[in-house]
Design an enzyme around this catalytic site. Sequence first.
Site, PDB file in Angstrom:
ATOM      1  N   LYS A  86       0.864  -1.185   0.000  1.00  0.00           N
ATOM      2  CA  LYS A  86       0.000   0.000   0.000  1.00  0.00           C
ATOM      3  C   LYS A  86       0.889   1.220   0.000  1.00  0.00           C
ATOM      4  O   LYS A  86       1.740   1.365   0.882  1.00  0.00           O
ATOM      5  CB  LYS A  86      -0.831   0.031   1.287  1.00  0.00           C
TER       6      LYS A  86
HETATM    7  C1  E4P Z   1      -7.327   2.029   4.624  1.00  0.00           C
HETATM    8  O1  E4P Z   1      -6.819   1.063   4.103  1.00  0.00           O
HETATM    9  C2  E4P Z   1      -7.069   2.459   5.993  1.00  0.00           C
HETATM   10  O2  E4P Z   1      -6.479   1.371   6.693  1.00  0.00           O
HETATM   11  C3  E4P Z   1      -8.281   2.822   6.795  1.00  0.00           C
HETATM   12  O3  E4P Z   1      -9.473   2.383   6.234  1.00  0.00           O
HETATM   13  C4  E4P Z   1      -8.332   4.187   7.353  1.00  0.00           C
HETATM   14  O4  E4P Z   1      -9.441   4.232   8.205  1.00  0.00           O
HETATM   15  P1  E4P Z   1      -9.622   5.292   9.380  1.00  0.00           P
HETATM   16  O5  E4P Z   1     -10.037   6.571   8.735  1.00  0.00           O
HETATM   17  O6  E4P Z   1     -10.713   4.695  10.211  1.00  0.00           O
HETATM   18  O7  E4P Z   1      -8.330   5.375  10.095  1.00  0.00           O
END
Ligand code: E4P
Length: 228
Positions: A86
């Site tokens: 990622k």
């Molecule tokens: C995406 O892959 C992130 O891990 C995540 O969904 C971010 O979520 P949050 O806004 O709850 O931290």
Amino acid sequence: MLCLLDTANVDDIARCFDFYPVAGVTTNPTLIAREERPFHDILTDILKVIGERTMLHVQVLGPDAETMVAEANQLRDRLGPGIFPKLPVTQQGLKAIRILASAGFSVTATAILTPLQALLAARAGAAFVAPYVNRIDNIGGDGEGVVLDIVKMFSIHGLSTKVLTASFKNVRQIHDMALAGAHAATMAPQLLDMIFSHPLTDSGVADFNADWAAAYGADTTTLDNDTE
Ligand code: E4P
């Protein structure tokens, strides 16, 4: 729409993979840090539960494209083909996405807040783009609208990149993603549980069981009534 788990907690992952049709796991540095264990131990344990070929999205942290590419290579060497690196949609991240995609990696472009960030990430070769729906809503934006625009742009321009929606705080947001044409949604285990929680489902099942027990005896099932 595929459902993924957004967590690094191995117990939650094992429980949810047991019950639900989960297509993979996404993690981020915050979720990893919350586990208070060595990074590679966490990922190895997750893979033991989900299997090496199930998608595991893991975020890299390097300050420049070269470091991000090195991190992605190390992750794949150590953990196998199910790893989707990622990368954030910064300038360095976009450069690294292009390098990794040309080298055959399936890359997830993350921290997406606008449709054009998603378009550029797709053009750079990302396999998935991850728009942060709740974070957009939190600043008065329209998370669902951003996802609708991304899905439309990818369709208009013939891009095969998939939309992996992320950052949810309630079930309604996930419902909206399915209708918006998102390919996948990644969510906390507690939200996945909430999708299946409805008081009328519980009371309906309780009523069925009570009627059955009155007629055929408590603690029996159809197995106890096989008269052949
Ligand atoms: C995406 O892959 C992130 O891990 C995540 O969904 C971010 O979520 P949050 O806004 O709850 O931290």
